[in-house]
Write an enzyme that holds these catalytic residues in place. Sequence first.
Site, PDB file in Angstrom:
ATOM      1  N   LYS A   1       2.296  -3.320   7.651  1.00  0.00           N
ATOM      2  CA  LYS A   1       2.719  -3.740   5.957  1.00  0.00           C
ATOM      3  C   LYS A   1       3.894  -3.472   5.256  1.00  0.00           C
ATOM      4  O   LYS A   1       4.065  -4.183   4.621  1.00  0.00           O
ATOM      5  CB  LYS A   1       1.613  -2.721   5.472  1.00  0.00           C
ATOM      6  CG  LYS A   1       0.180  -2.961   5.411  1.00  0.00           C
ATOM      7  CD  LYS A   1      -0.046  -4.884   4.035  1.00  0.00           C
ATOM      8  CE  LYS A   1      -0.134  -4.018   3.223  1.00  0.00           C
ATOM      9  NZ  LYS A   1      -0.360  -5.396   3.068  1.00  0.00           N
TER      10      LYS A   1
ATOM     11  N   THR B   1       1.054  -1.544  -0.293  1.00  0.00           N
ATOM     12  CA  THR B   1      -0.121   0.100   0.018  1.00  0.00           C
ATOM     13  C   THR B   1       0.971   0.915  -0.152  1.00  0.00           C
ATOM     14  O   THR B   1       2.196   1.417   0.650  1.00  0.00           O
ATOM     15  CB  THR B   1      -0.938  -0.400   1.153  1.00  0.00           C
ATOM     16  OG1 THR B   1      -1.622   0.662   1.442  1.00  0.00           O
ATOM     17  CG2 THR B   1       0.389  -0.349   2.668  1.00  0.00           C
ATOM     18  N   ASP B   2       0.462   2.695  -0.795  1.00  0.00           N
ATOM     19  CA  ASP B   2       1.760   3.451  -0.508  1.00  0.00           C
ATOM     20  C   ASP B   2       1.256   4.076   1.157  1.00  0.00           C
ATOM     21  O   ASP B   2       1.768   4.834   1.174  1.00  0.00           O
ATOM     22  CB  ASP B   2       0.464   4.928  -1.442  1.00  0.00           C
ATOM     23  CG  ASP B   2      -1.206   4.966  -0.529  1.00  0.00           C
ATOM     24  OD1 ASP B   2      -1.641   4.607   0.115  1.00  0.00           O
ATOM     25  OD2 ASP B   2      -1.536   6.514  -1.283  1.00  0.00           O
ATOM     26  N   GLU B   3       0.597   3.725   1.607  1.00  0.00           N
ATOM     27  CA  GLU B   3       0.554   4.274   3.265  1.00  0.00           C
ATOM     28  C   GLU B   3       1.466   3.728   3.943  1.00  0.00           C
ATOM     29  O   GLU B   3       2.675   4.451   4.587  1.00  0.00           O
ATOM     30  CB  GLU B   3      -0.796   3.374   3.965  1.00  0.00           C
ATOM     31  CG  GLU B   3      -1.732   3.797   3.284  1.00  0.00           C
ATOM     32  CD  GLU B   3      -2.328   4.059   4.956  1.00  0.00           C
ATOM     33  OE1 GLU B   3      -2.559   3.974   6.253  1.00  0.00           O
ATOM     34  OE2 GLU B   3      -4.296   3.914   4.704  1.00  0.00           O
TER      35      GLU B   3
ATOM     36  N   TYR C   1      -1.438  -0.284  10.972  1.00  0.00           N
ATOM     37  CA  TYR C   1      -1.036  -0.614  10.464  1.00  0.00           C
ATOM     38  C   TYR C   1      -0.961  -0.168   8.981  1.00  0.00           C
ATOM     39  O   TYR C   1       0.309  -1.572   8.216  1.00  0.00           O
ATOM     40  CB  TYR C   1      -3.201  -0.127   9.393  1.00  0.00           C
ATOM     41  CG  TYR C   1      -2.979  -0.618   8.310  1.00  0.00           C
ATOM     42  CD1 TYR C   1      -3.421  -2.136   7.499  1.00  0.00           C
ATOM     43  CD2 TYR C   1      -3.108  -0.181   7.508  1.00  0.00           C
ATOM     44  CE1 TYR C   1      -3.662  -2.059   5.898  1.00  0.00           C
ATOM     45  CE2 TYR C   1      -2.756   0.185   5.823  1.00  0.00           C
ATOM     46  CZ  TYR C   1      -3.631  -1.183   5.019  1.00  0.00           C
ATOM     47  OH  TYR C   1      -3.172  -1.172   3.407  1.00  0.00           O
TER      48      TYR C   1
HETATM   49  P1  NAD Z   1     -10.154  -6.329   3.122  1.00  0.00           P
HETATM   50  O1  NAD Z   1      -9.769  -6.187   4.588  1.00  0.00           O
HETATM   51  O2  NAD Z   1     -11.251  -5.572   2.807  1.00  0.00           O
HETATM   52  O3  NAD Z   1     -10.126  -7.826   2.291  1.00  0.00           O
HETATM   53  C1  NAD Z   1      -8.915  -8.845   3.744  1.00  0.00           C
HETATM   54  C2  NAD Z   1      -9.575 -10.116   3.074  1.00  0.00           C
HETATM   55  O4  NAD Z   1      -8.369 -10.905   3.528  1.00  0.00           O
HETATM   56  C3  NAD Z   1     -10.457 -10.976   3.425  1.00  0.00           C
HETATM   57  O5  NAD Z   1     -11.244 -11.471   2.489  1.00  0.00           O
HETATM   58  C4  NAD Z   1     -10.111 -11.797   4.913  1.00  0.00           C
HETATM   59  O6  NAD Z   1     -11.029 -12.484   5.166  1.00  0.00           O
HETATM   60  C5  NAD Z   1      -8.655 -11.812   4.629  1.00  0.00           C
HETATM   61  N1  NAD Z   1      -7.972 -11.996   5.348  1.00  0.00           N
HETATM   62  C6  NAD Z   1      -7.790 -11.324   6.268  1.00  0.00           C
HETATM   63  N2  NAD Z   1      -6.861 -12.457   7.268  1.00  0.00           N
HETATM   64  C7  NAD Z   1      -7.243 -13.517   6.660  1.00  0.00           C
HETATM   65  C8  NAD Z   1      -5.926 -14.296   7.364  1.00  0.00           C
HETATM   66  N3  NAD Z   1      -5.153 -13.856   8.858  1.00  0.00           N
HETATM   67  N4  NAD Z   1      -5.483 -15.851   7.198  1.00  0.00           N
HETATM   68  C9  NAD Z   1      -6.915 -15.370   5.607  1.00  0.00           C
HETATM   69  N5  NAD Z   1      -7.412 -14.642   4.979  1.00  0.00           N
HETATM   70  C10 NAD Z   1      -7.305 -13.230   5.935  1.00  0.00           C
HETATM   71  O7  NAD Z   1      -9.013  -5.907   1.910  1.00  0.00           O
HETATM   72  P2  NAD Z   1      -9.098  -5.100   1.032  1.00  0.00           P
HETATM   73  O8  NAD Z   1      -9.285  -3.471   1.279  1.00  0.00           O
HETATM   74  O9  NAD Z   1      -8.912  -5.906  -0.041  1.00  0.00           O
HETATM   75  O10 NAD Z   1      -7.456  -4.915   0.414  1.00  0.00           O
HETATM   76  C11 NAD Z   1      -6.645  -6.067   0.388  1.00  0.00           C
HETATM   77  C12 NAD Z   1      -4.778  -6.036   0.115  1.00  0.00           C
HETATM   78  O11 NAD Z   1      -4.342  -4.790  -0.603  1.00  0.00           O
HETATM   79  C13 NAD Z   1      -4.676  -5.524   1.579  1.00  0.00           C
HETATM   80  O12 NAD Z   1      -3.123  -6.333   1.480  1.00  0.00           O
HETATM   81  C14 NAD Z   1      -4.068  -4.249   1.597  1.00  0.00           C
HETATM   82  O13 NAD Z   1      -3.338  -4.031   2.634  1.00  0.00           O
HETATM   83  C15 NAD Z   1      -4.218  -4.091   0.555  1.00  0.00           C
HETATM   84  N6  NAD Z   1      -4.625  -2.018   0.288  1.00  0.00           N
HETATM   85  C16 NAD Z   1      -5.507  -2.218   0.251  1.00  0.00           C
HETATM   86  C17 NAD Z   1      -6.160  -0.855  -1.118  1.00  0.00           C
HETATM   87  C18 NAD Z   1      -7.813  -0.568  -0.287  1.00  0.00           C
HETATM   88  O14 NAD Z   1      -7.647   1.080  -0.350  1.00  0.00           O
HETATM   89  N7  NAD Z   1      -8.227  -1.642   0.427  1.00  0.00           N
HETATM   90  C19 NAD Z   1      -5.239   0.208  -1.346  1.00  0.00           C
HETATM   91  C20 NAD Z   1      -4.054  -0.654  -1.152  1.00  0.00           C
HETATM   92  C21 NAD Z   1      -3.679  -1.397  -1.310  1.00  0.00           C
HETATM   93  O1  DAU Z   2      -3.877   4.457   0.965  1.00  0.00           O
HETATM   94  C1  DAU Z   2      -4.360   3.282   0.790  1.00  0.00           C
HETATM   95  C2  DAU Z   2      -4.910   2.546   1.918  1.00  0.00           C
HETATM   96  O2  DAU Z   2      -6.615   3.353   1.932  1.00  0.00           O
HETATM   97  C3  DAU Z   2      -4.944   1.371   2.170  1.00  0.00           C
HETATM   98  O3  DAU Z   2      -3.944   0.934   2.796  1.00  0.00           O
HETATM   99  C4  DAU Z   2      -5.936   0.518   3.288  1.00  0.00           C
HETATM  100  O4  DAU Z   2      -6.118  -0.772   3.276  1.00  0.00           O
HETATM  101  C5  DAU Z   2      -7.479   1.629   3.103  1.00  0.00           C
HETATM  102  O5  DAU Z   2      -8.046   1.381   4.130  1.00  0.00           O
HETATM  103  C6  DAU Z   2      -7.028   2.620   2.979  1.00  0.00           C
HETATM  104  O6  DAU Z   2      -6.874   3.766   4.365  1.00  0.00           O
HETATM  105  P1  DAU Z   2      -7.731   4.308   4.589  1.00  0.00           P
HETATM  106  O7  DAU Z   2      -7.050   5.193   5.794  1.00  0.00           O
HETATM  107  O8  DAU Z   2      -6.554   6.588   3.845  1.00  0.00           O
HETATM  108  O9  DAU Z   2      -9.050   4.898   4.057  1.00  0.00           O
HETATM  109  P2  DAU Z   2     -10.309   4.866   4.754  1.00  0.00           P
HETATM  110  O10 DAU Z   2     -11.345   4.820   4.252  1.00  0.00           O
HETATM  111  O11 DAU Z   2     -10.032   4.938   6.496  1.00  0.00           O
HETATM  112  O12 DAU Z   2      -9.760   6.876   5.455  1.00  0.00           O
HETATM  113  C7  DAU Z   2     -10.161   7.530   3.812  1.00  0.00           C
HETATM  114  C8  DAU Z   2     -10.031   8.967   4.728  1.00  0.00           C
HETATM  115  O13 DAU Z   2     -11.046   9.309   5.286  1.00  0.00           O
HETATM  116  C9  DAU Z   2      -9.193   9.267   5.637  1.00  0.00           C
HETATM  117  O14 DAU Z   2      -8.569  10.360   5.507  1.00  0.00           O
HETATM  118  C10 DAU Z   2     -10.176   8.963   6.844  1.00  0.00           C
HETATM  119  C11 DAU Z   2     -10.858   9.702   6.767  1.00  0.00           C
HETATM  120  N1  DAU Z   2     -12.553   9.346   6.968  1.00  0.00           N
HETATM  121  C12 DAU Z   2     -12.436   7.736   7.237  1.00  0.00           C
HETATM  122  C13 DAU Z   2     -13.670   7.504   7.454  1.00  0.00           C
HETATM  123  C14 DAU Z   2     -14.353   5.771   7.747  1.00  0.00           C
HETATM  124  C15 DAU Z   2     -13.082  10.082   7.311  1.00  0.00           C
HETATM  125  O15 DAU Z   2     -13.341  11.247   7.358  1.00  0.00           O
HETATM  126  N2  DAU Z   2     -14.746   9.709   8.250  1.00  0.00           N
HETATM  127  C16 DAU Z   2     -14.707   8.299   8.232  1.00  0.00           C
HETATM  128  O16 DAU Z   2     -16.137   7.809   8.748  1.00  0.00           O
END
Ligand code: NAD
Ligand code: DAU
Length: 352
Positions: free
Chosen positions: A162, A133-135, A158
Amino acid sequence: MKNQNVLITGGAGFIGSHVTRRFVTHYPDYSIVVLDDLTYAGNLENLKEIEHAPNYTFVKGNINDFEFVQALFQKHAFDGVIHLAAESHVDRSLEDPAAFVITNIVGTVHLLTAAKAAWKDQFEGKRFYHISTDEVYGSLGVEGLFTEHTPLDPQSPYSASKAGSDHFVRAFHNSYQLPVVISRCSNNYGPNHFPEKLIPLMIHNILRKKPLPVYGKGENVRDWLYVEDHASAIDTIYHRGKTGEVYNIGGNNEWKNLELVHLLCTIMDEKLKQASGTAASLITFVKDRPGHDLRYAIDASKLRDELGWEPSLDFPTGLAKTIDWYLANGEWLQHVTSGDYTKYYDKMYANR
Ligand code: NAD
Ligand code: DAU
């Protein structure tokens, strides 16, 4: 590329389900195994469209269980791994950091170790693709972009977990020549997004006429990418990325949270045929997230220049598609918010 056995971890989650759907349908000659423990974020309803596909197998299991993971690698001769399984929500990591260390770091090390052992150090034609992730880069000020050379500087439990997993993936490449590739993507949005994250949470609350909780002043900036564009980037990198490399993935699409929520409210008012301003009247400023990263923004030029990938959707189109999906899938939303989606697994797998 020759036919392959591919393991996708976390395939029942948000991004993983889009990646799985894409691989199962685009590569009918591949055999795709999804490993997912179906935590609160994993939902087999996300994979309904392909559940009977002959080239798809679902395995419920935990990446933290090394013996189980090792046995899975012994059973299936995987050529490649696309590793998405993770604890993914920053707010949850602030409540329970250890859970993030266990799944995101220890679970990743188990997968790396099992892959190395199964491949017996014969790595020709093999690939371990880690979805980061970019985080991990930390937070930007008002200017600048994350490049692949930006030092890792994670700020939340988190992102620290990562970053830890990224270091182990790189260490397995450096120490044992495991053929790894890593990508780091910005914020995704789209269908099947669990309504604890900003965009689906706001859509859900607008539908229920509940307050829209904006953290702090809503000035934090995120770079948003439609989830199917992330899946297409993952496809590109899995097949054509260079071993040992890191690729940034981004939407070139920065929005302040408050402006994004206003755009969402405007589209929702139109879709729900309600007076302009109705949804925005629900906006409520709440206490900020501790240590809240100010801004993420990605320089994805390496991926564009070397592998020719670019995002396909502009933000208003992607948001409108996302909202349409949530409006058409009220049952999905109802199931994930009531917890009823866990019953789907029991129904599907009762006799297996
Ligand atoms: P998500 O939380 O929707 O899905 C995670 C999945 O992993 C779920 O299906 C969960 O059941 C499974 N899981 C969790 N723990 C597990 C374990 N111990 N064993 C087996 N399965 C397990 O997450 P997402 O948003 O789809 O993110 C997927 C990946 O992409 C993550 O690695 C996250 O860090 C990365 N990522 C997410 C974002 C975003 O914006 N959501 C952006 C960049 C990278
Ligand atoms: O950048 C990639 C990441 O983006 C992924 O690695 C993470 O898995 C994913 O959860 C996401 O992280 P963020 O923390 O950026 O996403 P979130 O949707 O939780 O929040 C987005 C922005 O909105 C953040 O600045 C916090 C704010 N926020 C979030 C929630 C849930 C609010 O203001 N109100 C809210 O209720």
